[in-house]
Scaffold this active site. Structure first.
Site, PDB file in Angstrom:
ATOM      1  CG  PHE A  89     147.227 -23.255   0.019  1.00  0.00           C
ATOM      2  CD1 PHE A  89     146.765 -24.044  -1.020  1.00  0.00           C
ATOM      3  CD2 PHE A  89     148.086 -23.824   0.944  1.00  0.00           C
ATOM      4  CE1 PHE A  89     147.176 -25.372  -1.155  1.00  0.00           C
ATOM      5  CE2 PHE A  89     148.501 -25.153   0.820  1.00  0.00           C
ATOM      6  CZ  PHE A  89     148.040 -25.918  -0.239  1.00  0.00           C
ATOM      7  CE  LYS A 143     154.284 -24.070   3.941  1.00  0.00           C
ATOM      8  NZ  LYS A 143     152.835 -24.020   3.805  1.00  0.00           N
ATOM      9  CG  ASP A 188     146.424 -21.631   7.607  1.00  0.00           C
ATOM     10  OD1 ASP A 188     147.598 -21.695   8.045  1.00  0.00           O
ATOM     11  OD2 ASP A 188     146.027 -22.285   6.634  1.00  0.00           O
TER      12      ASP A 188
HETATM   13  C1  LIG Z   1     151.664 -24.878   3.530  1.00  0.00           C
HETATM   14  C2  LIG Z   1     150.347 -24.394   4.033  1.00  0.00           C
HETATM   15  C3  LIG Z   1     149.316 -25.284   4.377  1.00  0.00           C
HETATM   16  C4  LIG Z   1     149.423 -26.776   4.157  1.00  0.00           C
HETATM   17  O1  LIG Z   1     150.436 -27.362   4.904  1.00  0.00           O
HETATM   18  P1  LIG Z   1     150.901 -28.879   4.569  1.00  0.00           P
HETATM   19  O2  LIG Z   1     151.896 -29.169   5.635  1.00  0.00           O
HETATM   20  O3  LIG Z   1     151.467 -28.867   3.191  1.00  0.00           O
HETATM   21  O4  LIG Z   1     149.688 -29.727   4.672  1.00  0.00           O
HETATM   22  C5  LIG Z   1     148.155 -24.758   4.903  1.00  0.00           C
HETATM   23  N1  LIG Z   1     147.998 -23.439   5.080  1.00  0.00           N
HETATM   24  C6  LIG Z   1     148.964 -22.555   4.766  1.00  0.00           C
HETATM   25  C7  LIG Z   1     148.733 -21.102   5.014  1.00  0.00           C
HETATM   26  C8  LIG Z   1     150.164 -23.002   4.225  1.00  0.00           C
HETATM   27  O5  LIG Z   1     151.101 -22.116   3.876  1.00  0.00           O
END
Ligand SMILES: *Cc1c(COP(=O)(O)O)cnc(C)c1O
Length: 391
Positions: A136, A250, A221
Protein backbone atom coordinates in the site's frame (compact mmCIF):
# COMPACT_ATOMS: atom_id res chain seq x y z
CA UNK A 1 -27.74 8.34 17.05
CA UNK A 2 -25.85 11.51 17.85
CA UNK A 3 -26.71 14.46 15.63
CA UNK A 4 -23.07 14.97 14.58
CA UNK A 5 -22.92 11.39 13.34
CA UNK A 6 -26.11 11.79 11.32
CA UNK A 7 -24.86 15.05 9.82
CA UNK A 8 -21.46 13.57 8.96
CA UNK A 9 -23.18 10.76 7.09
CA UNK A 10 -25.27 13.36 5.24
CA UNK A 11 -22.67 15.99 4.37
CA UNK A 12 -19.39 14.14 3.95
CA UNK A 13 -18.34 12.22 0.86
CA UNK A 14 -19.07 8.62 1.79
CA UNK A 15 -15.45 7.43 1.51
CA UNK A 16 -15.12 5.94 5.00
CA UNK A 17 -16.74 3.10 6.87
CA UNK A 18 -16.59 4.62 10.35
CA UNK A 19 -17.01 3.10 13.76
CA UNK A 20 -20.13 4.51 15.50
CA UNK A 21 -18.03 6.53 17.89
CA UNK A 22 -17.85 10.31 18.35
CA UNK A 23 -14.50 11.10 19.94
CA UNK A 24 -13.94 14.32 21.83
CA UNK A 25 -10.74 14.03 23.84
CA UNK A 26 -7.46 12.16 24.06
CA UNK A 27 -4.63 11.87 26.61
CA UNK A 28 -1.76 9.43 26.24
CA UNK A 29 -3.22 6.11 25.13
CA UNK A 30 -6.74 6.97 26.32
CA UNK A 31 -9.61 8.43 24.31
CA UNK A 32 -13.05 9.63 25.41
CA UNK A 33 -16.29 9.78 23.47
CA UNK A 34 -19.06 12.40 23.63
CA UNK A 35 -20.78 10.48 26.46
CA UNK A 36 -17.60 10.58 28.52
CA UNK A 37 -16.85 6.88 28.01
CA UNK A 38 -13.17 5.93 28.12
CA UNK A 39 -11.35 3.77 25.57
CA UNK A 40 -7.84 2.32 25.45
CA UNK A 41 -6.44 3.18 22.05
CA UNK A 42 -4.66 0.40 20.11
CA UNK A 43 -5.00 2.25 16.80
CA UNK A 44 -3.29 5.62 17.46
CA UNK A 45 -4.98 7.20 14.46
CA UNK A 46 -3.47 4.41 12.30
CA UNK A 47 0.09 4.37 13.63
CA UNK A 48 0.19 8.17 13.77
CA UNK A 49 0.00 9.33 17.40
CA UNK A 50 3.10 7.37 18.46
CA UNK A 51 3.66 9.54 21.54
CA UNK A 52 0.02 9.31 22.52
CA UNK A 53 -2.68 11.95 22.30
CA UNK A 54 -2.06 15.57 23.31
CA UNK A 55 1.55 15.00 24.36
CA UNK A 56 2.27 18.11 26.48
CA UNK A 57 5.67 18.77 24.93
CA UNK A 58 4.38 18.55 21.35
CA UNK A 59 1.27 20.63 22.15
CA UNK A 60 3.44 23.24 23.84
CA UNK A 61 5.86 23.46 20.88
CA UNK A 62 2.97 23.83 18.43
CA UNK A 63 1.22 26.47 20.57
CA UNK A 64 4.42 28.47 20.89
CA UNK A 65 5.22 28.31 17.17
CA UNK A 66 1.61 29.16 16.21
CA UNK A 67 2.03 32.49 17.95
CA UNK A 68 5.36 33.24 16.27
CA UNK A 69 5.01 32.11 12.63
CA UNK A 70 2.71 29.53 11.06
CA UNK A 71 3.51 29.57 7.35
CA UNK A 72 5.90 31.30 4.98
CA UNK A 73 5.86 29.16 1.78
CA UNK A 74 9.16 27.73 0.58
CA UNK A 75 10.21 31.02 -0.99
CA UNK A 76 12.03 31.69 2.31
CA UNK A 77 14.06 29.96 5.01
CA UNK A 78 12.80 29.09 8.48
CA UNK A 79 14.72 27.64 11.43
CA UNK A 80 12.29 24.82 12.41
CA UNK A 81 12.36 23.41 8.88
CA UNK A 82 16.14 23.54 8.66
CA UNK A 83 16.61 22.01 12.10
CA UNK A 84 14.21 19.19 11.34
CA UNK A 85 15.92 18.38 8.03
CA UNK A 86 19.31 18.33 9.74
CA UNK A 87 18.02 16.07 12.52
CA UNK A 88 16.46 13.58 10.09
CA UNK A 89 19.67 13.47 8.04
CA UNK A 90 21.80 12.92 11.14
CA UNK A 91 19.56 10.08 12.31
CA UNK A 92 19.31 8.25 8.97
CA UNK A 93 21.22 7.03 5.89
CA UNK A 94 20.05 10.11 3.97
CA UNK A 95 21.74 13.39 3.05
CA UNK A 96 18.74 15.52 2.07
CA UNK A 97 15.03 15.86 2.84
CA UNK A 98 12.00 17.07 0.90
CA UNK A 99 8.96 17.99 3.03
CA UNK A 100 5.34 17.52 2.03
CA UNK A 101 1.99 16.90 3.76
CA UNK A 102 1.10 13.24 3.56
CA UNK A 103 2.31 9.76 2.84
CA UNK A 104 0.96 9.67 -0.69
CA UNK A 105 2.77 12.92 -1.48
CA UNK A 106 6.02 11.58 -0.07
CA UNK A 107 5.71 8.53 -2.34
CA UNK A 108 4.82 10.75 -5.30
CA UNK A 109 8.06 12.62 -4.67
CA UNK A 110 10.00 9.34 -4.49
CA UNK A 111 8.50 8.07 -7.76
CA UNK A 112 9.27 11.37 -9.52
CA UNK A 113 12.80 11.44 -8.13
CA UNK A 114 13.56 7.87 -9.24
CA UNK A 115 12.41 8.60 -12.78
CA UNK A 116 14.25 11.90 -12.98
CA UNK A 117 17.48 10.37 -11.66
CA UNK A 118 17.79 8.19 -14.75
CA UNK A 119 16.56 10.89 -17.15
CA UNK A 120 19.32 13.15 -15.84
CA UNK A 121 21.90 10.37 -15.99
CA UNK A 122 21.43 9.56 -19.68
CA UNK A 123 19.20 6.47 -19.26
CA UNK A 124 15.74 7.87 -20.05
CA UNK A 125 14.40 4.39 -20.91
CA UNK A 126 14.66 3.47 -17.23
CA UNK A 127 11.35 4.51 -15.74
CA UNK A 128 9.70 1.31 -14.51
CA UNK A 129 9.32 0.55 -10.81
CA UNK A 130 9.04 -2.96 -9.41
CA UNK A 131 6.62 -2.93 -6.46
CA UNK A 132 5.11 -5.65 -4.27
CA UNK A 133 1.82 -7.49 -4.30
CA UNK A 134 -0.30 -6.63 -1.24
CA UNK A 135 1.59 -3.35 -0.80
CA UNK A 136 0.00 0.00 0.00
CA UNK A 137 1.49 3.32 -1.06
CA UNK A 138 -1.38 5.80 -1.10
CA UNK A 139 -4.48 7.02 -2.95
CA UNK A 140 -3.21 9.54 -5.50
CA UNK A 141 -3.11 8.25 -9.07
CA UNK A 142 0.62 7.55 -9.06
CA UNK A 143 0.64 5.93 -5.63
CA UNK A 144 -2.43 3.78 -6.21
CA UNK A 145 -0.80 2.69 -9.46
CA UNK A 146 2.19 1.64 -7.32
CA UNK A 147 -0.06 -0.22 -4.87
CA UNK A 148 -0.35 -4.00 -5.20
CA UNK A 149 -4.04 -4.29 -4.28
CA UNK A 150 -6.76 -4.27 -6.92
CA UNK A 151 -9.48 -2.84 -4.62
CA UNK A 152 -7.54 0.44 -4.36
CA UNK A 153 -7.47 0.79 -8.16
CA UNK A 154 -11.03 -0.22 -9.07
CA UNK A 155 -12.79 2.44 -11.11
CA UNK A 156 -9.81 4.75 -11.52
CA UNK A 157 -8.24 3.38 -14.69
CA UNK A 158 -6.29 4.32 -16.77
CA UNK A 159 -3.55 4.13 -14.15
CA UNK A 160 -0.07 5.59 -14.30
CA UNK A 161 2.03 3.35 -16.51
CA UNK A 162 5.29 1.74 -15.45
CA UNK A 163 4.71 -0.50 -12.42
CA UNK A 164 5.48 -4.22 -12.25
CA UNK A 165 4.38 -6.38 -9.32
CA UNK A 166 6.01 -9.36 -7.67
CA UNK A 167 5.18 -11.34 -4.52
CA UNK A 168 6.72 -9.88 -1.35
CA UNK A 169 9.66 -11.79 0.19
CA UNK A 170 10.23 -13.68 -3.09
CA UNK A 171 13.73 -12.81 -4.23
CA UNK A 172 13.71 -14.93 -7.40
CA UNK A 173 10.55 -13.22 -8.64
CA UNK A 174 12.15 -9.83 -8.05
CA UNK A 175 15.37 -10.91 -9.71
CA UNK A 176 13.38 -11.85 -12.83
CA UNK A 177 11.26 -8.67 -12.79
CA UNK A 178 14.14 -6.16 -12.59
CA UNK A 179 15.00 -5.46 -16.22
CA UNK A 180 16.82 -2.93 -18.41
CA UNK A 181 13.94 -0.43 -18.03
CA UNK A 182 13.73 -0.65 -14.24
CA UNK A 183 14.63 2.51 -12.32
CA UNK A 184 13.67 1.42 -8.80
CA UNK A 185 12.40 -1.24 -6.44
CA UNK A 186 9.74 0.00 -4.01
CA UNK A 187 8.72 -1.82 -0.82
CA UNK A 188 7.57 -1.48 2.78
CA UNK A 189 9.95 -3.17 5.29
CA UNK A 190 6.79 -4.33 7.05
CA UNK A 191 3.70 -4.35 4.84
CA UNK A 192 1.12 -2.50 6.94
CA UNK A 193 -2.27 -2.24 5.23
CA UNK A 194 -1.54 -5.48 3.37
CA UNK A 195 -1.87 -7.48 6.60
CA UNK A 196 1.23 -6.76 8.76
CA UNK A 197 3.83 -8.82 6.90
CA UNK A 198 7.48 -8.16 7.84
CA UNK A 199 10.24 -8.61 5.28
CA UNK A 200 12.78 -11.39 5.85
CA UNK A 201 16.18 -9.97 6.78
CA UNK A 202 18.03 -12.11 4.24
CA UNK A 203 15.54 -11.04 1.56
CA UNK A 204 16.06 -7.32 2.19
CA UNK A 205 19.82 -7.74 2.13
CA UNK A 206 19.59 -9.67 -1.15
CA UNK A 207 17.33 -6.92 -2.57
CA UNK A 208 19.93 -4.31 -1.58
CA UNK A 209 22.71 -6.28 -3.34
CA UNK A 210 20.54 -6.80 -6.43
CA UNK A 211 19.84 -3.05 -6.67
CA UNK A 212 23.57 -2.30 -6.35
CA UNK A 213 24.52 -4.84 -9.01
CA UNK A 214 21.91 -3.64 -11.50
CA UNK A 215 22.29 0.06 -10.73
CA UNK A 216 18.65 0.32 -9.60
CA UNK A 217 17.43 2.62 -6.80
CA UNK A 218 15.93 1.08 -3.68
CA UNK A 219 12.97 2.93 -2.14
CA UNK A 220 11.62 2.04 1.31
CA UNK A 221 8.14 3.26 2.17
CA UNK A 222 8.50 3.71 5.96
CA UNK A 223 5.36 5.80 6.27
CA UNK A 224 3.87 3.29 8.72
CA UNK A 225 7.06 1.68 10.08
CA UNK A 226 9.07 4.86 10.65
CA UNK A 227 9.47 7.07 13.73
CA UNK A 228 9.98 4.26 16.23
CA UNK A 229 7.00 2.04 15.45
CA UNK A 230 9.13 -1.13 15.13
CA UNK A 231 11.49 -0.31 18.02
CA UNK A 232 14.11 1.44 15.87
CA UNK A 233 13.67 4.97 14.57
CA UNK A 234 13.44 3.45 11.05
CA UNK A 235 12.63 -0.21 10.37
CA UNK A 236 15.52 -0.60 7.90
CA UNK A 237 17.90 -0.36 10.88
CA UNK A 238 16.79 -3.86 11.91
CA UNK A 239 17.89 -5.32 8.60
CA UNK A 240 21.33 -3.97 7.88
CA UNK A 241 20.05 -2.81 4.48
CA UNK A 242 19.55 0.91 3.91
CA UNK A 243 17.60 2.30 0.95
CA UNK A 244 18.55 5.12 -1.45
CA UNK A 245 15.21 6.87 -0.92
CA UNK A 246 12.87 6.62 2.08
CA UNK A 247 9.42 8.06 2.63
CA UNK A 248 7.92 9.06 5.98
CA UNK A 249 4.61 10.54 7.12
CA UNK A 250 2.12 9.16 9.66
CA UNK A 251 3.95 9.56 13.01
CA UNK A 252 6.41 12.20 11.86
CA UNK A 253 4.60 15.02 13.67
CA UNK A 254 2.44 12.85 15.99
CA UNK A 255 -0.80 13.74 14.20
CA UNK A 256 -0.09 17.00 12.45
CA UNK A 257 -0.17 16.38 8.70
CA UNK A 258 3.38 15.94 7.47
CA UNK A 259 5.26 13.82 4.96
CA UNK A 260 8.92 13.66 4.01
CA UNK A 261 11.09 12.06 1.37
CA UNK A 262 14.71 11.42 2.31
CA UNK A 263 17.47 10.50 -0.15
CA UNK A 264 21.18 10.13 -0.62
CA UNK A 265 23.06 13.16 -1.97
CA UNK A 266 23.66 11.84 -5.48
CA UNK A 267 19.97 10.99 -5.88
CA UNK A 268 18.34 13.94 -4.10
CA UNK A 269 20.28 16.53 -6.10
CA UNK A 270 18.61 15.61 -9.40
CA UNK A 271 15.65 17.60 -8.06
CA UNK A 272 16.85 21.06 -9.06
CA UNK A 273 15.03 24.34 -8.30
CA UNK A 274 11.55 24.26 -9.83
CA UNK A 275 11.46 20.49 -10.37
CA UNK A 276 9.25 19.67 -7.40
CA UNK A 277 7.46 21.71 -4.74
CA UNK A 278 4.74 21.92 -2.09
CA UNK A 279 3.10 25.11 -0.83
CA UNK A 280 2.54 23.76 2.69
CA UNK A 281 5.50 21.38 2.78
CA UNK A 282 7.52 21.86 5.96
CA UNK A 283 5.75 24.85 7.47
CA UNK A 284 7.43 26.18 10.62
CA UNK A 285 4.34 25.21 12.63
CA UNK A 286 4.42 21.54 11.73
CA UNK A 287 8.21 21.30 11.78
CA UNK A 288 8.18 22.64 15.34
CA UNK A 289 5.81 19.79 16.21
CA UNK A 290 8.05 17.21 14.51
CA UNK A 291 11.15 18.55 16.28
CA UNK A 292 9.36 18.12 19.59
CA UNK A 293 8.53 14.55 18.57
CA UNK A 294 12.22 13.78 18.00
CA UNK A 295 13.11 15.27 21.38
CA UNK A 296 10.47 13.25 23.21
CA UNK A 297 11.55 10.04 21.48
CA UNK A 298 14.97 10.48 23.11
CA UNK A 299 14.01 12.04 26.44
CA UNK A 300 11.41 9.40 27.23
CA UNK A 301 13.42 6.47 25.78
CA UNK A 302 10.45 5.64 23.57
CA UNK A 303 12.30 3.17 21.33
CA UNK A 304 13.34 1.05 24.31
CA UNK A 305 9.78 1.14 25.64
CA UNK A 306 8.41 0.13 22.25
CA UNK A 307 10.81 -2.82 22.03
CA UNK A 308 10.01 -4.03 25.55
CA UNK A 309 6.22 -3.59 25.36
CA UNK A 310 6.17 -4.91 21.81
CA UNK A 311 7.89 -8.15 22.90
CA UNK A 312 5.51 -8.47 25.86
CA UNK A 313 2.44 -7.87 23.66
CA UNK A 314 3.66 -10.30 21.03
CA UNK A 315 4.20 -13.03 23.62
CA UNK A 316 0.73 -12.43 25.06
CA UNK A 317 -0.77 -12.82 21.57
CA UNK A 318 1.25 -15.98 20.95
CA UNK A 319 -0.05 -17.39 24.26
CA UNK A 320 -3.54 -16.54 23.09
CA UNK A 321 -2.85 -18.36 19.83
CA UNK A 322 -1.78 -21.44 21.81
CA UNK A 323 -5.11 -21.34 23.72
CA UNK A 324 -7.52 -20.39 20.97
CA UNK A 325 -7.75 -22.43 17.78
CA UNK A 326 -9.31 -19.55 15.85
CA UNK A 327 -6.03 -17.58 15.96
CA UNK A 328 -4.13 -18.43 12.79
CA UNK A 329 -1.00 -16.34 13.03
CA UNK A 330 0.70 -13.58 15.04
CA UNK A 331 3.28 -11.41 13.28
CA UNK A 332 4.85 -7.97 13.15
CA UNK A 333 7.65 -5.97 14.73
CA UNK A 334 7.78 -3.72 17.77
CA UNK A 335 4.33 -2.25 18.29
CA UNK A 336 3.08 -2.96 14.78
CA UNK A 337 1.45 -6.33 15.38
CA UNK A 338 -1.06 -8.38 13.41
CA UNK A 339 -3.17 -11.30 14.54
CA UNK A 340 -4.84 -13.30 11.80
CA UNK A 341 -8.01 -15.08 12.82
CA UNK A 342 -10.53 -17.50 11.38
CA UNK A 343 -13.77 -15.62 11.14
CA UNK A 344 -15.06 -12.09 11.12
CA UNK A 345 -12.50 -9.48 12.20
CA UNK A 346 -15.01 -6.62 12.21
CA UNK A 347 -17.14 -8.48 14.77
CA UNK A 348 -14.13 -8.58 17.09
CA UNK A 349 -13.45 -4.88 16.51
CA UNK A 350 -17.05 -4.15 17.55
CA UNK A 351 -16.83 -6.51 20.54
CA UNK A 352 -13.64 -4.83 21.76
CA UNK A 353 -15.14 -1.39 21.28
CA UNK A 354 -18.10 -2.31 23.46
CA UNK A 355 -15.62 -3.32 26.17
CA UNK A 356 -13.67 -0.06 25.82
CA UNK A 357 -10.80 -1.04 23.48
CA UNK A 358 -10.14 0.42 20.05
CA UNK A 359 -8.49 -1.96 17.59
CA UNK A 360 -8.43 -2.10 13.81
CA UNK A 361 -9.07 -4.85 11.27
CA UNK A 362 -7.45 -5.05 7.83
CA UNK A 363 -7.90 -7.54 4.99
CA UNK A 364 -11.07 -8.77 6.79
CA UNK A 365 -9.26 -11.26 9.04
CA UNK A 366 -6.18 -9.50 10.40
CA UNK A 367 -6.49 -7.54 13.63
CA UNK A 368 -3.88 -4.78 13.56
CA UNK A 369 -2.50 -3.42 16.81
CA UNK A 370 -0.60 -0.13 16.53
CA UNK A 371 -1.03 1.58 19.92
CA UNK A 372 0.85 4.67 21.03
CA UNK A 373 4.41 3.53 21.82
CA UNK A 374 3.88 4.64 25.42
CA UNK A 375 1.23 1.95 25.97
CA UNK A 376 1.70 0.06 29.25
CA UNK A 377 1.68 -3.66 30.05
CA UNK A 378 -1.51 -3.34 32.11
CA UNK A 379 -3.34 -1.99 29.06
CA UNK A 380 -1.98 -4.83 26.93
CA UNK A 381 -3.09 -7.39 29.55
CA UNK A 382 -6.57 -5.88 29.63
CA UNK A 383 -6.93 -6.00 25.85
CA UNK A 384 -5.63 -9.57 25.56
CA UNK A 385 -8.07 -10.68 28.29
CA UNK A 386 -10.89 -9.05 26.36
CA UNK A 387 -9.82 -10.77 23.12
CA UNK A 388 -9.54 -14.07 24.94
CA UNK A 389 -13.12 -13.77 26.21
CA UNK A 390 -14.43 -12.76 22.77
CA UNK A 391 -12.63 -15.59 20.99
C1 LIG B 1 -0.72 5.34 5.29
C2 LIG B 1 0.28 4.89 4.27
C3 LIG B 1 0.46 5.58 3.06
C4 LIG B 1 -0.41 6.75 2.66
O1 LIG B 1 -0.30 7.84 3.51
P1 LIG B 1 -1.38 9.04 3.42
O2 LIG B 1 -0.86 10.04 4.40
O3 LIG B 1 -2.71 8.47 3.78
O4 LIG B 1 -1.34 9.54 2.02
C5 LIG B 1 1.45 5.15 2.21
N1 LIG B 1 2.23 4.10 2.51
C6 LIG B 1 2.09 3.41 3.66
C7 LIG B 1 3.00 2.27 3.94
C8 LIG B 1 1.10 3.78 4.57
O5 LIG B 1 0.94 3.07 5.69
Amino acid sequence: MHEIVAQADQFMAPTYKRQPLLLTKGRGYRLWDARGREYLDFVAGIAVCNLGHAHPKVSEAVCRQSKALVHTSNLYYTAPQTELARALVQKSFADRVFFCNSGAEANEAAIKLARRYFKQNGQPHRYRIVAMEQSFHGRTLATLSATGQQKVKDGFEPLLEGFDFVPFNDFEALNRAVGPNTCAVLLEPVQGEGGVHPADGAYLQAVRRLCDERGVLLIFDEIQTGMGRTGKLFAYEHFDAAPDIMTLAKALANGLPMGAMLAREQVATVFGPGSHASTFGGTPLICAGALAVLEVLEEEAILEKCTATGAYFRKALLDLKARRGSVRDVRGMGLLLGMEIDGDGEALVAGCREKGFLINCIQERVLRFAPPLIIEKEAVDALVQCLDALL
